[in-house]
Design a protein around this motif. Sequence first.
Motif, short mmCIF file in Angstrom:
data_model
loop_
_atom_site.label_atom_id
_atom_site.label_comp_id
_atom_site.label_asym_id
_atom_site.label_seq_id
_atom_site.Cartn_x
_atom_site.Cartn_y
_atom_site.Cartn_z
N LEU A 32 77.83 69.27 -0.37
CA LEU A 32 77.13 70.40 -0.97
C LEU A 32 76.65 69.99 -2.36
CD1 LEU A 32 76.30 73.42 -1.22
CD2 LEU A 32 78.65 73.89 -1.97
N PRO A 33 75.35 69.65 -2.51
CA PRO A 33 74.85 69.26 -3.83
C PRO A 33 75.03 70.38 -4.85
CG PRO A 33 73.27 68.71 -2.10
CD PRO A 33 74.31 69.59 -1.48
N ARG A 34 75.29 70.03 -6.08
CA ARG A 34 75.53 71.04 -7.10
C ARG A 34 74.30 71.93 -7.29
NH1 ARG A 34 79.51 71.95 -10.61
NH2 ARG A 34 80.58 70.04 -10.02
N LYS A 35 73.09 71.36 -7.11
CA LYS A 35 71.87 72.16 -7.31
C LYS A 35 71.73 73.28 -6.27
CE LYS A 35 68.86 69.09 -4.58
NZ LYS A 35 67.61 68.29 -4.58
N TRP A 36 72.46 73.17 -5.15
CA TRP A 36 72.40 74.20 -4.12
C TRP A 36 73.68 75.04 -4.07
CZ3 TRP A 36 70.40 70.24 -0.01
CH2 TRP A 36 69.04 69.99 -0.25
N THR A 37 74.45 74.98 -5.16
CA THR A 37 75.70 75.71 -5.23
C THR A 37 75.50 77.01 -6.00
OG1 THR A 37 76.96 73.64 -5.22
CG2 THR A 37 78.11 75.60 -5.99
N LEU A 38 76.10 78.07 -5.51
CA LEU A 38 76.07 79.35 -6.21
C LEU A 38 77.46 79.63 -6.78
CD1 LEU A 38 74.03 81.52 -3.66
CD2 LEU A 38 73.17 80.27 -5.64
N GLY A 39 77.51 79.98 -8.06
CA GLY A 39 78.80 80.24 -8.68
C GLY A 39 79.57 78.96 -8.97
N LYS A 40 80.89 79.09 -9.08
CA LYS A 40 81.75 77.94 -9.38
C LYS A 40 82.86 77.85 -8.33
CE LYS A 40 80.89 78.24 -14.36
NZ LYS A 40 81.50 78.39 -15.70
N PRO A 41 82.59 77.20 -7.20
CA PRO A 41 83.61 77.09 -6.15
C PRO A 41 84.87 76.37 -6.63
CG PRO A 41 81.43 76.44 -5.34
CD PRO A 41 81.33 76.55 -6.83
N GLU A 42 86.00 76.81 -6.15
CA GLU A 42 87.28 76.19 -6.46
C GLU A 42 87.79 75.42 -5.24
OE1 GLU A 42 88.71 76.31 -9.39
OE2 GLU A 42 87.37 77.78 -10.34
N ILE A 43 88.59 74.39 -5.50
CA ILE A 43 89.18 73.62 -4.41
C ILE A 43 90.04 74.56 -3.55
CG2 ILE A 43 90.61 71.64 -3.78
CD1 ILE A 43 87.98 71.00 -5.29
N GLY A 44 89.86 74.50 -2.25
CA GLY A 44 90.61 75.37 -1.34
C GLY A 44 89.91 76.68 -1.04
N GLU A 45 88.85 76.99 -1.80
CA GLU A 45 88.10 78.23 -1.58
C GLU A 45 87.16 78.07 -0.40
OE1 GLU A 45 84.71 80.92 -3.92
OE2 GLU A 45 85.76 79.29 -4.96
N LYS A 46 86.93 79.17 0.31
CA LYS A 46 85.94 79.17 1.39
C LYS A 46 84.60 79.65 0.84
CE LYS A 46 88.57 79.56 5.68
NZ LYS A 46 87.99 78.32 6.26
#
Length: 279
Positions: A32-46
Amino acid sequence: MIELGRVQSLTVLKGAEIGFWLDGEDLGEVFLPRKWTLGKPEIGEKVEAFVFSDSKERLTATMRRVKAQVGDFACLKVSALSPYGAFLDIGVDKDVLVPLSEQKQPMEVGRSYMVYVYLDDAGRMAASNKTDQYLNQTPAKYSANQPVKLMILNKSDLGYNAIIENRHSGVLYQNEVFERLSFGQHVDGFIKQVRADGKIDLMLQSHRETLDKYAKQIISELKQANGFLPLHDKTDAHVIKQELAMSKGAFKKAIGGLYKQKYIRIEKDGIYLSDNKGK
């Protein structure tokens, strides 16, 4: 099970400056490239992400909205042509191919077409402009007045053909549509009836909503016309549509309901607003 070409929930395994790696289960890790990420996902998060193969056949994901998924009918624009077919923009870096064999007619760059998105025999996303073969493959188990999601497919002599809930086809009849509808437009509608031959009639308002809408319109028109309209159940359907933008059937049902509720009087020369109603 993780599916290619669909939005689904994937667990974040690890992250780096360039992006995140998601658990694709039997498919392996998905980048998942950072440019296509929404918010700040955490390790273990869905996270909800669309999974696809990029131009180098690497499993990639985006959390941004895409224009179509596998199993969808969608109106998509041609971005490029090749000897193998036409490429459609679905909102990610890799376009989807419509093979020459899946085109009703040669496609043109810049034009939009209705297509069905699927996985080909090699497991790659592809699309077909021959949408009929993907419709009505299961029995239509709808009930009268059931609300449904519609996509306008095209216009015909009868009215508008529409795709119902991404599965079936149906018809909105011209004399029951009083607004502009366009190719690929998404609208809310209702099942009018499923015929004995399996064909489906549609409407844009439920029977109850339609009656309420038209009844209110007739009351409004009566008020503006000093309480009288020279229209009744013997008036020609063309005249009613021209004057009130509704079908004769809708008009008769509406005035019938208004008469029962004593909002109007029905006389030989037309309808009158009752003295004690609609003031």
